[in-house]
Design a protein around this motif. Structure first.
Motif, PDB file in Angstrom:
ATOM      1  N   PHE A 187       0.841  -1.188   0.000  1.00  0.00           N
ATOM      2  CA  PHE A 187       0.000   0.000   0.000  1.00  0.00           C
ATOM      3  C   PHE A 187       0.880   1.244   0.000  1.00  0.00           C
ATOM      4  CE2 PHE A 187      -2.564   3.295   1.927  1.00  0.00           C
ATOM      5  CZ  PHE A 187      -3.894   3.006   1.643  1.00  0.00           C
ATOM      6  N   VAL A 188       0.688   2.125  -0.979  1.00  0.00           N
ATOM      7  CA  VAL A 188       1.481   3.349  -1.098  1.00  0.00           C
ATOM      8  C   VAL A 188       0.686   4.534  -0.547  1.00  0.00           C
ATOM      9  CG1 VAL A 188       2.144   5.069  -2.825  1.00  0.00           C
ATOM     10  CG2 VAL A 188       3.047   2.756  -2.961  1.00  0.00           C
ATOM     11  N   THR A 189       1.350   5.373   0.249  1.00  0.00           N
ATOM     12  CA  THR A 189       0.714   6.575   0.768  1.00  0.00           C
ATOM     13  C   THR A 189       1.771   7.629   1.077  1.00  0.00           C
ATOM     14  OG1 THR A 189      -0.801   7.454   2.460  1.00  0.00           O
ATOM     15  CG2 THR A 189       0.776   5.782   3.176  1.00  0.00           C
ATOM     16  N   ASN A 190       1.324   8.890   1.177  1.00  0.00           N
ATOM     17  CA  ASN A 190       2.204   9.942   1.670  1.00  0.00           C
ATOM     18  C   ASN A 190       1.717  10.452   3.023  1.00  0.00           C
ATOM     19  OD1 ASN A 190      -0.024  11.482   1.048  1.00  0.00           O
ATOM     20  ND2 ASN A 190       0.967  12.712  -0.520  1.00  0.00           N
ATOM     21  N   ASN A 191       0.780   9.710   3.641  1.00  0.00           N
ATOM     22  CA  ASN A 191       0.164  10.106   4.899  1.00  0.00           C
ATOM     23  C   ASN A 191       0.702   9.236   6.035  1.00  0.00           C
ATOM     24  OD1 ASN A 191      -2.042   9.875   7.059  1.00  0.00           O
ATOM     25  ND2 ASN A 191      -2.761  11.603   5.846  1.00  0.00           N
ATOM     26  N   ILE A 192       1.421   9.848   6.972  1.00  0.00           N
ATOM     27  CA  ILE A 192       2.078   9.091   8.038  1.00  0.00           C
ATOM     28  C   ILE A 192       1.059   8.392   8.934  1.00  0.00           C
ATOM     29  CG2 ILE A 192       3.573   9.246  10.073  1.00  0.00           C
ATOM     30  CD1 ILE A 192       4.979  11.600   8.737  1.00  0.00           C
ATOM     31  N   GLU A 193       0.007   9.094   9.309  1.00  0.00           N
ATOM     32  CA  GLU A 193      -0.998   8.494  10.192  1.00  0.00           C
ATOM     33  C   GLU A 193      -1.641   7.280   9.532  1.00  0.00           C
ATOM     34  OE1 GLU A 193      -5.201  10.067  11.592  1.00  0.00           O
ATOM     35  OE2 GLU A 193      -3.597  10.847  12.900  1.00  0.00           O
ATOM     36  N   GLU A 194      -1.954   7.394   8.248  1.00  0.00           N
ATOM     37  CA  GLU A 194      -2.536   6.278   7.515  1.00  0.00           C
ATOM     38  C   GLU A 194      -1.575   5.094   7.489  1.00  0.00           C
ATOM     39  OE1 GLU A 194      -5.271   6.376   3.793  1.00  0.00           O
ATOM     40  OE2 GLU A 194      -3.210   6.553   3.041  1.00  0.00           O
ATOM     41  N   ALA A 195      -0.298   5.372   7.287  1.00  0.00           N
ATOM     42  CA  ALA A 195       0.710   4.316   7.241  1.00  0.00           C
ATOM     43  C   ALA A 195       0.797   3.571   8.564  1.00  0.00           C
ATOM     44  CB  ALA A 195       2.074   4.906   6.880  1.00  0.00           C
ATOM     45  N   VAL A 196       0.819   4.315   9.679  1.00  0.00           N
ATOM     46  CA  VAL A 196       0.935   3.681  10.991  1.00  0.00           C
ATOM     47  C   VAL A 196      -0.351   2.927  11.340  1.00  0.00           C
ATOM     48  CG1 VAL A 196       1.365   4.073  13.453  1.00  0.00           C
ATOM     49  CG2 VAL A 196       2.585   5.431  11.749  1.00  0.00           C
ATOM     50  N   TYR A 197      -1.480   3.449  10.920  1.00  0.00           N
ATOM     51  CA  TYR A 197      -2.761   2.802  11.200  1.00  0.00           C
ATOM     52  C   TYR A 197      -2.886   1.455  10.485  1.00  0.00           C
ATOM     53  CZ  TYR A 197      -7.787   2.162  11.837  1.00  0.00           C
ATOM     54  OH  TYR A 197      -9.019   1.647  12.168  1.00  0.00           O
ATOM     55  N   LEU A 198      -2.344   1.373   9.254  1.00  0.00           N
ATOM     56  CA  LEU A 198      -2.573   0.192   8.422  1.00  0.00           C
ATOM     57  C   LEU A 198      -1.444  -0.839   8.459  1.00  0.00           C
ATOM     58  CD1 LEU A 198      -4.000   1.890   5.188  1.00  0.00           C
ATOM     59  CD2 LEU A 198      -5.292   0.665   6.953  1.00  0.00           C
ATOM     60  N   GLY A 199      -0.201  -0.409   8.527  1.00  0.00           N
ATOM     61  CA  GLY A 199       0.902  -1.282   8.156  1.00  0.00           C
ATOM     62  C   GLY A 199       1.405  -2.240   9.211  1.00  0.00           C
ATOM     63  N   ASP A 200       1.822  -3.436   8.760  1.00  0.00           N
ATOM     64  CA  ASP A 200       2.660  -4.320   9.577  1.00  0.00           C
ATOM     65  C   ASP A 200       4.072  -3.768   9.628  1.00  0.00           C
ATOM     66  OD1 ASP A 200       0.750  -6.315  10.185  1.00  0.00           O
ATOM     67  OD2 ASP A 200       1.029  -7.237   8.228  1.00  0.00           O
ATOM     68  N   ARG A 201       4.526  -3.274   8.472  1.00  0.00           N
ATOM     69  CA  ARG A 201       5.812  -2.587   8.379  1.00  0.00           C
ATOM     70  C   ARG A 201       5.629  -1.371   7.486  1.00  0.00           C
ATOM     71  NH1 ARG A 201      10.399  -5.485   5.828  1.00  0.00           N
ATOM     72  NH2 ARG A 201       8.775  -6.378   4.504  1.00  0.00           N
ATOM     73  N   ILE A 202       6.469  -0.370   7.716  1.00  0.00           N
ATOM     74  CA  ILE A 202       6.474   0.822   6.873  1.00  0.00           C
ATOM     75  C   ILE A 202       7.865   0.975   6.274  1.00  0.00           C
ATOM     76  CG2 ILE A 202       6.272   3.339   6.822  1.00  0.00           C
ATOM     77  CD1 ILE A 202       4.347   3.095   9.203  1.00  0.00           C
ATOM     78  N   VAL A 203       7.920   1.064   4.945  1.00  0.00           N
ATOM     79  CA  VAL A 203       9.167   1.346   4.237  1.00  0.00           C
ATOM     80  C   VAL A 203       9.170   2.833   3.916  1.00  0.00           C
ATOM     81  CG1 VAL A 203      10.553   0.888   2.191  1.00  0.00           C
ATOM     82  CG2 VAL A 203       9.258  -0.966   3.258  1.00  0.00           C
TER      83      VAL A 203
END
Length: 255
Positions: free
Chosen positions: A196-212
């Motif tokens: 999943f690609v995003t430029n939103n930090i909150e969205e990334a932390v809410y969704l991801g198992d890992r964030i690259v």
């Protein structure tokens, strides 16, 4: 189970991509190496125009990198593969087709029997909360509903790995939050590998198992963050806020 114990579904090794713009070579992605694990929800995060979408296009086989190689289940990945599906930010729904016809289009093109493809389409229409809208046309739907159609269409193609390119970026904040919850619910039920690609930090932390986390253009892997928070996640939980702050302070540009 730790990431070291999980099966690697997709591996990118030293992927680079560049373009000629006004007689000048410009690098968009530079030397990206990463693994994507089985059933993982991996988020690729970075500022605008840092090569996130380019990276997804390369994985999907839409673009060919100028350097590097990819492996899917251990075998070289040289072109588009039916095991990989994609949801674009611009959905390109066919306006002359109903919700049902849009969702079942992929299996129809592949020659899947009408009853089988209709049953699969109905399953995912129900799963994304569009029951009763099967005969509606795209111009009759809200932005969030159109995204649900796009997600149902991608899942009906039965990919093992699903790529999502900033799918909620054009939605208003309330609809975006609702769609985040929906995609998490679907992922937990289906347990497919998702990038999943995003430029939103909150969205990334809410969704991801890992964030690259990628750098600004050209996109390079700056850091990988394992997110060990339980789900469902609380965006005002101190641990959530701590991770969000840490990533924000390490990001090249304000997102």
């Amino acid at each position: 189970m730790s990431m070291d114990e999980k099966k690697i579904r997709l591996r990118l090794e030293h992927i680079s991509q560049s373009y000629v713009v006004k007689n000048e070579v410009r690098c968009a992605v530079d030397d990206v190496t990463l693994d994507v694990y089985d059933n993982e929800f991996l988020v690729v995060l970075g500022p605008g125009h840092c090569g996130k979408s380019v990276l997804l296009n390369i994985i999907a086989g839409i673009e060919k990198p100028v350097a590097g190689q990819m492996f899917l289940d251990g075998g070289r990945l040289l072109k588009s593969d039916e095991r990989i599906g994609m949801v674009f930010q611009k959905l390109a729904l066919m306006p002359w087709k109903t919700v049902m016809a849009n969702v079942e289009f992929g299996p129809e093109v592949r020659g899947v029997a009408k009853g089988e493809r209709r049953a699969a389409a109905q399953k995912y229409i129900d799963l994304v909360g569009l029951t009763g809208f099967e005969k509606a046309y795209p111009n009759e739907l809200s932005g969030g509903m159109k995204q649900r159609v796009g997600i149902a269409r991608a899942y009906t193609n039965n990919p093992e790995i699903l790529l999502m390119d900033e799918p909620f970026g054009q939605l208003d904040a309330q609809t975006r939050y609702a769609m985040q919850e929906e995609i998490m619910k679907i992922w937990e039920m289906e347990k497919r590998t998702l990038v999943f690609v995003t430029n939103n930090i909150e969205e990334a932390v809410y969704l991801g198992d890992r964030i690259v986390l990628l750098t600004r253009c050209p996109g390079r892997v700056k850091q990988v963050y394992p997110i060990g928070l339980p789900r469902p996640r609380d965006t005002v939980d101190p641990q959530f806020l701590r991770i969000r702050k840490e990533i924000s302070q390490n990001t090249d540009l304000a997102l």
